[in-house]
Design an enzyme around this catalytic site. Structure first.
Site, short mmCIF file in Angstrom:
data_model
loop_
_atom_site.label_atom_id
_atom_site.label_comp_id
_atom_site.label_asym_id
_atom_site.label_seq_id
_atom_site.Cartn_x
_atom_site.Cartn_y
_atom_site.Cartn_z
N ASP A 131 0.89 -1.18 0.00
CA ASP A 131 0.00 0.00 0.00
C ASP A 131 0.93 1.23 0.00
O ASP A 131 1.04 1.96 0.97
CB ASP A 131 -0.95 0.00 1.21
CG ASP A 131 -0.24 0.02 2.56
OD1 ASP A 131 0.88 -0.54 2.66
OD2 ASP A 131 -0.78 0.61 3.51
N HIS A 144 8.96 -0.54 9.36
CA HIS A 144 8.02 -1.66 9.45
C HIS A 144 8.14 -2.61 8.24
O HIS A 144 8.42 -3.80 8.39
CB HIS A 144 6.58 -1.15 9.46
CG HIS A 144 6.22 -0.21 10.55
ND1 HIS A 144 6.12 -0.58 11.86
CD2 HIS A 144 5.91 1.12 10.51
CE1 HIS A 144 5.74 0.47 12.59
NE2 HIS A 144 5.61 1.51 11.80
C1 BDR Z 1 2.03 -0.35 8.81
O1 BDR Z 1 0.99 0.58 8.49
C2 BDR Z 1 1.41 1.42 7.43
O2 BDR Z 1 1.30 2.73 7.83
C3 BDR Z 1 2.86 1.13 7.16
O3 BDR Z 1 3.15 1.22 5.78
C4 BDR Z 1 3.06 -0.25 7.70
O4 BDR Z 1 2.78 -1.22 6.72
C5 BDR Z 1 2.55 -0.05 10.20
O5 BDR Z 1 1.55 -0.21 11.14
CA CA Z 2 2.54 -0.59 4.38
#
Ligand code: BDR
Ligand code: CA
Length: 320
Positions: A9, A246
């Site tokens: 995403d 992340h």
């Molecule tokens: C996740 O949520 C999105 O904002 C980031 O891309 C990551 O995949 C972290 O909680």
């Molecule tokens: Ca993400």
């Protein structure tokens, strides 16, 4: 060589995850499938096409996935997503490249079905870093493929609080019903949740060193990262330690599982308030564990970080 499909995403840390994959000699990126979360699917795949053009990798195809949660008819990014990723998902920075490829006509669901059938878990790993809706749709159409599917996903929180509520992590919270079905599907699943991703951080000084703004591509990356670092510093107590990596950590673990220590525990997802989106042990499977769910609880953050810096700076310097 590990074949990868990234279900992104895109998203600032998704961009870094893509760079990590492109900078990994042991990875063969078969394609990007677009899910929703930080941005809509339409915006996410637009970003993917532009980024692949910037990095000189338009040989990697991009497919659109399901563009709304399984329980809703449409999806609009939440204020929290806009705060961390900006309205275009890239912190408002414009990718200085014009793509020549367009989104593939084949759907993400079809392409994942084909790839899982063709390669199976020893060759192919799928790395979802947004809502799990497309993966759920694959498994709804072909439940028999669960035994051939290896997922290393960014999402969830088992031993730490959530980041969109005291219980829930953002990716799981985007479509808890879909995530619950994926967790119970029998697919081989490694959860790279906040338990470990909050410990994988990029400090501001290093970001400035890794992405010098002396080319158009470098300036784009520096602006994008600056937005993410500012947002983290404003909203999170530990923000000064840097922004969370992340999604790159999920790609790194897909390529090298020894970076994390896991607990074997089947999970379910809470779909009711107040814990909607919470990932928690599944009492139904406590006495007969499947051995198919691996929850990362510890990470060799230094080893990951060293690899991250090498790989993304190589892509940044050689490609843009
Ligand atoms: C996740 O949520 C999105 O904002 C980031 O891309 C990551 O995949 C972290 O909680
Ligand atoms: Ca993400």
């Amino acid at each position: 060589m590990t074949k990868l499909i990234l279900d992104l995403d895109t998203g600032i840390d998704d961009t870094l995850a893509l760079m990590y994959a492109l900078g990994s000699p042991e990875a063969q990126l078969l394609g990007i499938t677009g899910t929703f979360g930080n941005v809509t699917v339409a915006q996410g795949v637009t970003n993917d096409l532009a980024l692949l053009a910037l990095f000189g990798r338009e040989d990697v195809p991009v497919y659109a996935g399901i563009d709304h949660p399984s329980t809703a008819e449409r999806y609009t990014p939440a204020p929290g997503s806009l705060r961390f990723h900006g309205t275009n998902g890239l912190g408002g920075a414009q990718v200085p490249a014009v793509p020549t490829q367009t989104v593939q006509a084949m759907s993400a669901v079809d392409v994942i079905i084909d790839a899982v059938e063709t390669y199976g878990p020893d060759e192919l790993t799928i790395v979802p870093t947004g809502a799990l809706t497309t993966i759920d749709a694959v498994l709804a159409r072909r439940p028999d493929l669960a035994s051939r599917m290896r997922l290393v996903l960014m999402g969830g929180a088992l031993t730490v609080p959530g980041n969109v509520s005291p219980f829930a992590e953002a990716n799981i919270h985007k479509d808890p019903e879909a995530a619950d079905r994926v967790f119970k599907s029998g697919a081989d699943l490694t959860m790279i949740g906040l338990d470990v991703t909050m410990r994988a951080r990029l400090p501001r000084a290093d970001a400035e060193r890794l992405f010098p703004a002396d080319t158009a591509g470098g300036a784009f990356l520096a602006e994008m990262l600056g937005f993410y670092l500012d947002a983290t510093a404003k909203t999170a107590p530990a923000g000064e330690a840097g922004c969370c990596l992340h999604d790159p950590l999920a790609v790194a673990v897909a390529l090298d599982p020894t970076l994390v220590t896991t607990l074997e525990l089947d999970l379910r997802v809470d779909c009711a308030e107040p814990g909607r989106g919470r990932t928690i042990g599944d009492p139904e499977r406590l006495l007969a564990p499947s051995g198919r769910t691996h929850v990362a609880l510890d990470v060799d953050a230094d080893r990951f970080y060293e690899r991250f810096c090498k790989r993304v700076s190589m892509v940044a310097r050689s490609r843009c």
